[in-house]
Structures are given as C-alpha cells and as structure tokens.
Design an enzyme around this catalytic site. Structure first.
Site, mmCIF file in Angstrom:
data_model
loop_
_atom_site.group_PDB
_atom_site.id
_atom_site.type_symbol
_atom_site.label_atom_id
_atom_site.label_comp_id
_atom_site.label_asym_id
_atom_site.label_seq_id
_atom_site.Cartn_x
_atom_site.Cartn_y
_atom_site.Cartn_z
ATOM 1 N N HIS A 199 -7.418 13.383 14.396
ATOM 2 C CA HIS A 199 -7.266 14.577 13.558
ATOM 3 C C HIS A 199 -6.063 15.360 14.113
ATOM 4 O O HIS A 199 -5.789 15.295 15.314
ATOM 5 C CB HIS A 199 -8.552 15.398 13.697
ATOM 6 N N ASP A 248 -13.022 14.099 21.507
ATOM 7 C CA ASP A 248 -13.215 14.992 20.365
ATOM 8 C C ASP A 248 -14.529 14.594 19.687
ATOM 9 O O ASP A 248 -14.621 13.552 19.046
ATOM 10 C CB ASP A 248 -12.009 14.824 19.424
ATOM 11 N N GLN A 253 -17.010 14.947 15.008
ATOM 12 C CA GLN A 253 -17.725 14.134 14.015
ATOM 13 C C GLN A 253 -18.832 13.283 14.639
ATOM 14 O O GLN A 253 -19.462 12.497 13.945
ATOM 15 C CB GLN A 253 -16.738 13.207 13.285
ATOM 16 N N LYS A 306 -20.028 21.974 12.027
ATOM 17 C CA LYS A 306 -20.222 20.594 11.580
ATOM 18 C C LYS A 306 -21.600 20.069 11.971
ATOM 19 O O LYS A 306 -21.986 18.971 11.609
ATOM 20 C CB LYS A 306 -19.125 19.693 12.149
ATOM 21 N N CYS A 316 -6.399 15.904 7.239
ATOM 22 C CA CYS A 316 -5.786 16.338 8.504
ATOM 23 C C CYS A 316 -5.541 15.163 9.440
ATOM 24 O O CYS A 316 -5.763 15.279 10.658
ATOM 25 C CB CYS A 316 -6.636 17.401 9.212
HETATM 26 N N1 PMP Z 1 -11.478 16.760 15.073
HETATM 27 C C1 PMP Z 1 -12.104 16.090 14.103
HETATM 28 C C2 PMP Z 1 -12.390 14.625 14.287
HETATM 29 C C3 PMP Z 1 -12.482 16.755 12.937
HETATM 30 O O1 PMP Z 1 -13.108 16.087 11.960
HETATM 31 C C4 PMP Z 1 -12.212 18.132 12.803
HETATM 32 C C5 PMP Z 1 -12.594 18.899 11.552
HETATM 33 N N2 PMP Z 1 -12.316 18.233 10.359
HETATM 34 C C6 PMP Z 1 -11.561 18.785 13.855
HETATM 35 C C7 PMP Z 1 -11.215 18.059 14.970
HETATM 36 C C8 PMP Z 1 -11.246 20.243 13.801
HETATM 37 O O2 PMP Z 1 -12.417 20.989 13.794
HETATM 38 P P1 PMP Z 1 -12.387 22.563 13.542
HETATM 39 O O3 PMP Z 1 -11.567 22.762 12.304
HETATM 40 O O4 PMP Z 1 -13.806 22.936 13.358
HETATM 41 O O5 PMP Z 1 -11.759 23.191 14.746
#
Ligand code: PMP
Length: 405
Positions: free
Chosen positions: A122, A199, A202, A225, A363
C-alpha cells in the site's frame, strides 16, 4: 461457528437500503462497519467519563486515564506483546509506519543502507520510505511476485546484501488478499541482522496475530479496519528498539521535564504520544477487540474462507473474468476485471443495485503497474456477509456484463 444472522443484528447499518435495494457491503478492506457495542463505547465515553487523561487529580480524569491504559493492555493482549509499553497509539497504520520510518530511520539508517519493500505494498508502506530516501539517501529494493501474486521468496533472499538494514512488508495484501509468509520473511531478515516492520492493516481483522511468535520488530494496524473507530491505530515495537528511538513529535504528554535549555523526554509509551491522545477511541478499539475475540478469530477465518471460496468459484464461471490474486493462502479479498469493462463502470452499476465494492488502484499503484492494469474491482468480505449477498453480488456482476455486451 459464526452465527451470521445473530451477528448482523449488531450492525444497524446493514439494515439500510440504498436506491431501495438492501445494502450489500463488500468494501470491508477499506473500512469495516461498527457493531453497536463500539458505538456505545464512544457515546458512553463522551457522556460519562470524558476528561483529559494523565496527571489529572480529579476523579473523572483518573477514570478516563484508567480506561485508556486498560485499552493499551487490551491491545497488548490482542497482539500478545510482552509489555503494554510496547503499544503506541497512533492515528492509524499510516501514521504508525511514518513514525517508525522517520524515528528509526533518522537515527539508525544512513546513506547507502538498504530497505526492502514488496511489489504489493500500500502507498502507506512506500511513501514514508521514499521520504526517508530523500532525507538520508537510503536505497529501496522491492520483492517481486510470482505468477500467483505471491511474494517470490527466492528473489527476496537474493536481495540481501551487507547493507540491508530493514524490511517492511504487508502481512495481507489489500488488493490481492495474498497472505504473506511473514514468519519466514522475518526469520530471513533477522539472519541478516535486518529489522522488520509488518503492515497488519489487512491481517488483524481476519487472522490471529502473535507478535512474539512472529518475532516482529514492529507491527502496525488501524482500528477502523477491525470494527473499531476511525482516527486511531497501533504501532507495536519491541521495547529495546522503541527505547532507543527518538520521539516522532514534540509537545505535551511526551515529556518528563521542560525548560528552555533542556527537555527530558517521557518514558515509553508516552514518549511517542505527543498531545492529547484519542482516549475515547482507544476505549472503543478495546471494545471492538473484545467483540472480535468473542466471535473468535479462528471462527472468523474459517467462515470468511468459505465465503471467499464460494464467491471465487461463482465469479470464475462468468466468461471473460480475470481474478488478480491467486495465492494458495488468501484472505477474503476478491479483485477482478471482466473483459474490457472498466472497473469504474462495473463499480457504478453494482452501486445502483445497492452493492458497495471498491474500484481503482486501491492505493497500490506500483502493484497495478506490475500487473499491467490501472485498477480492479475489489469485493472484500467480513464475517457479517452471507452467501445470499454473494449470490446477489454475482447476479449484479452478470447484469453489468450483459449491459456492456
Ligand atoms: N496498509 C494497508 C495494507 C491498507 O490496506 C491500508 C488501508 N487501505 C493502509 C495501510 C492504510 O491504513 P490507514 O488509512 O487506516 O492508515
């Protein structure tokens, strides 16, 4: 066992209609809906125990402080961290990665040091490292994928040199659903004396995580999430690393003493929590973790695996469908394209039928480049989704295909 009918009653939003059709919410990878108990924790906090925490002499302040620190212990237990000092509250995954990259990177990484990321990251796990590259001249290397969209572990091993100092990869891909072998990734990195950040944005909503068993140096996730509130997340870090790292932001809470000549920083975890923390959000996050663990992560994993298998086999029967993310170990994410139907058009047509999916690059533009596409349609499932909803989703997709043929 997941009693989905009972669970759905905990989520009032699932009763909504969209364009006079029942809402089918398949955008759980972006954010999850909130059970009543989490919303109640927020309102209870503001109605009954709201007072700024830490150093307050009065009753309410002490009660709010205790709730916040109990929430920290709840997160510690959830991740099986050794100490609650290792749990830093942040605004979310993004801020947690920025904190680690900035604080650890500024102190311990120098020009020419190498950081390994993966092709499926991401943007939140790419851009902070590029910003560090601009400041410090580090080198970013990238683990490629095989043709099932799994990380190529041979290629990973071959990326290491004596300059490799850090590895930062996702546990589960938000686009592909690939569950990466993070234990192996960490062990390999440690054999080269490199530190690892995982990270977990997910992963934590879908599978049991134990940071000590993984031996992760850093592990991050977002509350929203995992059925918790927006605006709060967690950085787990090993105590000896966090102790050695400089503060990320300065201000109240993170200091022991301040004078114009010299400031002494506070101890962990407060050193990394400048300003008034989201003490209502932390309590609501703790409630969300209770909720999830009451259902049981093993049950959630098994139920969502069933949903994914069913949805995948149904989707595959549609002529022209291409699924992105064919890993042997997958989480409940289904990314796809059909013929040359634009992902955005598919998303719009599904929306008109009350079906919420996400479309676009999610993203993860470098991943899109690696796949040679601009975007996908992504359905991501939760334990509150049902097979009936998947049937309606598949019917919706077929309707869209008919419209375009
Ligand atoms: N890493 C991953 C794998 C994600 O899916 C996301 C959110 N889509 C993020 C980071 C960023 O998370 P946040 O916007 O809650 O900071």
């Amino acid at each position: 066992m997941v009693d989905v009918n009972k669970i759905r009653q905990d989520f009032p939003i699932l009763e909504r209609s969209i364009y006079n059709k029942p809402l089918i919410y398949l955008d759980n990878g972006a954010t999850t809906q909130k059970p009543r108990c989490v919303v109640e924790a927020i309102s209870e906090g503001y109605y009954n125990t709201n007072a700024n925490i830490h150093r307050g002499v009065h009753f309410l302040s002490q009660e709010a402080t205790e709730a916040h620190e109990n929430a920290r212990k709840r997160v510690q237990k959830f991740l099986n961290a050794e100490s609650s000092d290792e749990i830093i509250f942040t605004r979310g995954t993004t801020e947690a990665i920025n904190l680690a990259a900035s604080s650890y990177g500024d102190k311990f990484l120098k020009e020419g040091d190498e950081v390994i990321l993966s092709e499926m990251e991401h943007h939140a796990n790419i851009v902070p490292w590029q910003m560090l590259r601009e400041r410090k001249g580090i080198v970013i290397k990238v683990i490629p994928m095989n043709d099932k969209q799994e990380l190529d572990m041979e290629a990973y091993r071959s990326l290491f040199t004596e300059n490799t100092k850090f590895v930062s990869v996702t546990h589960v891909s938000n686009v592909l659903g690939t569950v990466n072998p993070v234990k192996e990734i960490i062990d390999i990195a440690h054999s080269h004396n490199a530190k690892v950040l995982i990270d977990g944005a997910q992963s934590v909503p879908h599978l049991k995580v134990d940071v000590q068993a993984l031996d992760a140096d850093f592990y991050v996730f977002s509350a929203h999430k995992i059925y918790g509130p927006t605006g709060i997340g967690v950085l787990y870090g090993k105590k000896e690393l966090l102790d050695a790292m400089p503060p990320y932001q300065g201000g109240g809470e993170m200091i022991a003493t301040v004078s114009f000549d010299k400031t002494v920083y506070n101890e962990l975890p407060y050193k990394f929590e400048a300003g008034t923390p989201d003490y209502i959000g932390s309590t609501a996050l703790a409630r969300a973790l209770d909720y999830v663990e009451d259902i049981g992560l093993e049950n959630i994993e098994a139920y969502e695996a069933e949903l994914l298998e069913y949805a995948t086999s149904e989707l595959k029967q549609i002529p022209g469908v291409k699924i992105y993310g064919n890993a042997s170990h997958k989480s409940a994410v289904l990314s796809f394209l059909i013929n040359d139907i634009h992902h955005y058009d598919m998303g719009m047509i599904l929306d008109k039928q009350g079906i919420a999916v996400r479309t676009g690059h999610h993203c993860a533009q470098p991943l899109m480049s690696a796949l040679g596409i601009e975007g996908t349609v992504r359905a991501s499932f939760s334990f509150y989704n049902t097979k009936d909803e998947i049937d309606m989703f598949i019917r919706g997709v077929k309707r869209a295909v008919d419209m375009f043929s």
